[in-house]
Design a protein around this motif. Structure first.
Motif, PDB file in Angstrom:
ATOM      1  N   UNK A   1      -9.620 -68.169  -5.061  1.00 34.64           N
ATOM      2  CA  UNK A   1      -9.682 -66.856  -4.113  1.00 34.64           C
ATOM      3  C   UNK A   1      -8.374 -66.007  -4.563  1.00 34.64           C
ATOM      4  N   UNK A   2      -8.621 -64.670  -4.448  1.00 33.87           N
ATOM      5  CA  UNK A   2      -7.635 -63.652  -4.808  1.00 33.87           C
ATOM      6  C   UNK A   2      -8.315 -62.538  -5.569  1.00 33.87           C
ATOM      7  N   UNK A   3      -8.448 -62.491  -6.755  1.00 35.49           N
ATOM      8  CA  UNK A   3      -9.297 -61.534  -7.334  1.00 35.49           C
ATOM      9  C   UNK A   3      -8.398 -60.753  -8.638  1.00 35.49           C
ATOM     10  N   UNK A   4      -8.838 -59.667  -9.002  1.00 34.55           N
ATOM     11  CA  UNK A   4      -8.048 -59.012 -10.089  1.00 34.55           C
ATOM     12  C   UNK A   4      -6.989 -57.967  -9.307  1.00 34.55           C
ATOM     13  N   UNK A   5      -5.687 -57.929 -10.205  1.00 36.58           N
ATOM     14  CA  UNK A   5      -4.663 -57.056  -9.826  1.00 36.58           C
ATOM     15  C   UNK A   5      -5.202 -55.579  -9.949  1.00 36.58           C
ATOM     16  N   UNK A   6      -4.148 -54.877  -9.493  1.00 35.94           N
ATOM     17  CA  UNK A   6      -4.116 -53.271  -9.932  1.00 35.94           C
ATOM     18  C   UNK A   6      -4.110 -53.124 -11.127  1.00 35.94           C
ATOM     19  N   UNK A   7      -4.763 -52.125 -11.797  1.00 30.98           N
ATOM     20  CA  UNK A   7      -4.985 -51.921 -13.306  1.00 30.98           C
ATOM     21  C   UNK A   7      -5.180 -50.433 -13.276  1.00 30.98           C
ATOM     22  N   UNK A   8      -4.857 -49.952 -14.566  1.00 34.71           N
ATOM     23  CA  UNK A   8      -5.371 -48.514 -14.934  1.00 34.71           C
ATOM     24  C   UNK A   8      -6.837 -48.386 -15.199  1.00 34.71           C
ATOM     25  N   UNK A   9      -7.292 -47.250 -15.220  1.00 36.99           N
ATOM     26  CA  UNK A   9      -8.635 -46.747 -15.634  1.00 36.99           C
ATOM     27  C   UNK A   9      -8.494 -45.520 -16.086  1.00 36.99           C
ATOM     28  N   UNK A  10      -9.764 -45.190 -16.982  1.00 33.00           N
ATOM     29  CA  UNK A  10      -9.839 -43.898 -17.924  1.00 33.00           C
ATOM     30  C   UNK A  10     -11.321 -43.539 -17.869  1.00 33.00           C
ATOM     31  N   UNK A  11     -11.282 -42.315 -17.670  1.00 32.25           N
ATOM     32  CA  UNK A  11     -12.633 -41.678 -17.738  1.00 32.25           C
ATOM     33  C   UNK A  11     -12.710 -40.765 -18.772  1.00 32.25           C
ATOM     34  N   UNK A  12     -13.926 -40.746 -19.499  1.00 34.25           N
ATOM     35  CA  UNK A  12     -14.520 -39.674 -20.400  1.00 34.25           C
ATOM     36  C   UNK A  12     -15.766 -39.274 -19.967  1.00 34.25           C
ATOM     37  N   UNK A  13     -16.035 -37.949 -19.676  1.00 36.29           N
ATOM     38  CA  UNK A  13     -17.269 -37.527 -19.278  1.00 36.29           C
ATOM     39  C   UNK A  13     -17.875 -36.388 -19.889  1.00 36.29           C
TER      40      UNK A  13
ATOM     41  N   UNK B   1      -6.208 -42.995 -14.044  1.00 39.34           N
ATOM     42  CA  UNK B   1      -5.881 -43.138 -12.604  1.00 39.34           C
ATOM     43  C   UNK B   1      -5.515 -44.610 -12.512  1.00 39.34           C
ATOM     44  N   UNK B   2      -5.466 -44.975 -11.200  1.00 41.25           N
ATOM     45  CA  UNK B   2      -5.294 -46.498 -10.949  1.00 41.25           C
ATOM     46  C   UNK B   2      -6.237 -47.011 -10.005  1.00 41.25           C
ATOM     47  N   UNK B   3      -6.748 -48.395 -10.307  1.00 39.55           N
ATOM     48  CA  UNK B   3      -7.668 -48.937  -9.370  1.00 39.55           C
ATOM     49  C   UNK B   3      -6.983 -50.057  -8.618  1.00 39.55           C
ATOM     50  N   UNK B   4      -7.718 -50.532  -7.445  1.00 34.34           N
ATOM     51  CA  UNK B   4      -7.435 -51.783  -6.768  1.00 34.34           C
ATOM     52  C   UNK B   4      -8.376 -52.368  -6.260  1.00 34.34           C
ATOM     53  N   UNK B   5      -8.720 -53.383  -7.359  1.00 33.93           N
ATOM     54  CA  UNK B   5     -10.130 -54.319  -7.127  1.00 33.93           C
ATOM     55  C   UNK B   5      -9.827 -54.905  -5.682  1.00 33.93           C
ATOM     56  N   UNK B   6     -11.047 -55.172  -5.084  1.00 32.15           N
ATOM     57  CA  UNK B   6     -11.031 -55.953  -3.900  1.00 32.15           C
ATOM     58  C   UNK B   6     -10.923 -57.097  -3.912  1.00 32.15           C
ATOM     59  N   UNK B   7     -10.454 -57.967  -3.046  1.00 32.94           N
ATOM     60  CA  UNK B   7     -10.501 -59.403  -3.072  1.00 32.94           C
ATOM     61  C   UNK B   7     -11.862 -60.112  -3.064  1.00 32.94           C
ATOM     62  N   UNK B   8     -11.879 -61.127  -4.028  1.00 28.52           N
ATOM     63  CA  UNK B   8     -13.182 -61.918  -4.424  1.00 28.52           C
ATOM     64  C   UNK B   8     -12.959 -63.279  -4.756  1.00 28.52           C
TER      65      UNK B   8
END
Length: 260
Positions: free
Chosen positions: A76-88, A39-46
């Motif tokens: 001020x700003x934070x992390x950019x949009x980034x991919x994310x991987x799950x294994x469960x 998926x894709x994640x959008x980190x919040x501003x920090x």
């Protein structure tokens, strides 16, 4: 008498048969499964800030004052949009309840912020790259099936290991080559997540999960170390205390869940 007896048996069958079917259905659903997702994640501003703005040995990078913009000194700003991987790996305990041991990987964290050091202008880009690996124990509650689609909600608790490389502070107001580069670092934090989604059957043993997730991976830290300072007058170095930034994000994911 025979008719009464027959009626009694019929009523009993009406009551018992559905219960037996439900019990058999629950037994068939119960068991382990494997889930893989992306998926894709959008980190919040920090805010990237000092671990202790009053540190003097070694000195804090930003300090406790205010910047030119009126906010506390920091980036001020934070992390950019980034991919994310799950294994469960999971287990269904009942038709409505399942649990998972989840590994969540963010392979390409990119910090993009703007610092507010005094007298350095409004354009002060800050950049770094890193990654995060988190492990969670997750509990899901599945709702009733609606037109073959089954909604669910979940919550998880665990720990996150984060890593951030060297942090580069650029100061174009001084010169195009004016930079300060500080040490990176790694840290481990308590982490938790909240999620909601729907499951869509693909085959008898395979489901497609579409989910929204909010995740808190705790605090990403840099270590105390030598800051490399490049200015038109030359190069120098200075011992600097560590910094930190919170990592919270929203994400959308698609997963395939295979029941054994």
């Amino acid at each position: 008498m025979n008719s009464c007896y027959a009626s009694f048996l019929a009523c009993a069958l009406v009551v018992v048969a559905p219960a037996a079917v439900r019990a058999e259905s629950d037994e068939q659903e119960r068991g382990p499964y494997l889930r893989l997702g992306v998926g894709m994640q959008w980190p919040e501003s920090s805010e990237l800030k000092d671990q202790s703005c009053s540190s003097s040995n070694p000195p804090a990078l930003f300090g406790c004052g205010q910047g030119d913009d009126g906010r506390s000194l920091g980036a001020y700003g934070g992390f950019e949009q980034t991919p994310v991987v799950d294994a469960a790996f999971g287990y269904r305990w009942a038709s409505w309840l399942r649990t998972e041991a989840l590994l969540n990987w963010s392979p390409q964290l990119s910090l993009s912020s703007t610092s507010n050091f005094l007298g350095r202008g409004s354009n002060q880009p800050v950049s770094a790259s890193g990654n995060a690996l988190a492990g969670f124990g997750v509990v899901y509650v599945d709702g009733p099936e609606l037109a073959t689609v089954r909604p669910y909600i979940g919550a998880g608790l665990g720990a996150a290991s984060t890593s951030l490389g060297q942090v580069t502070y650029r100061i174009p107001a001084i010169s195009k080559d004016a930079v300060t580069v500080t040490s990176g670092g790694s840290s481990t934090s308590l982490a938790y997540l909240l999620t909601a989604g729907v499951s869509i059957p693909v085959s008898e043993r395979l489901d497609l999960d579409l989910a929204y997730r909010w995740t808190d991976l705790g605090t990403v830290k840099t270590n105390a170390g030598s800051a490399k300072i490049v200015r038109p007058a030359g190069r120098s170095s200075l011992k600097i205390a560590g910094t930190q930034i919170d990592l919270q994000s929203q994400a959308v994911l698609a997963s395939l869940r295979l029941r054994f």
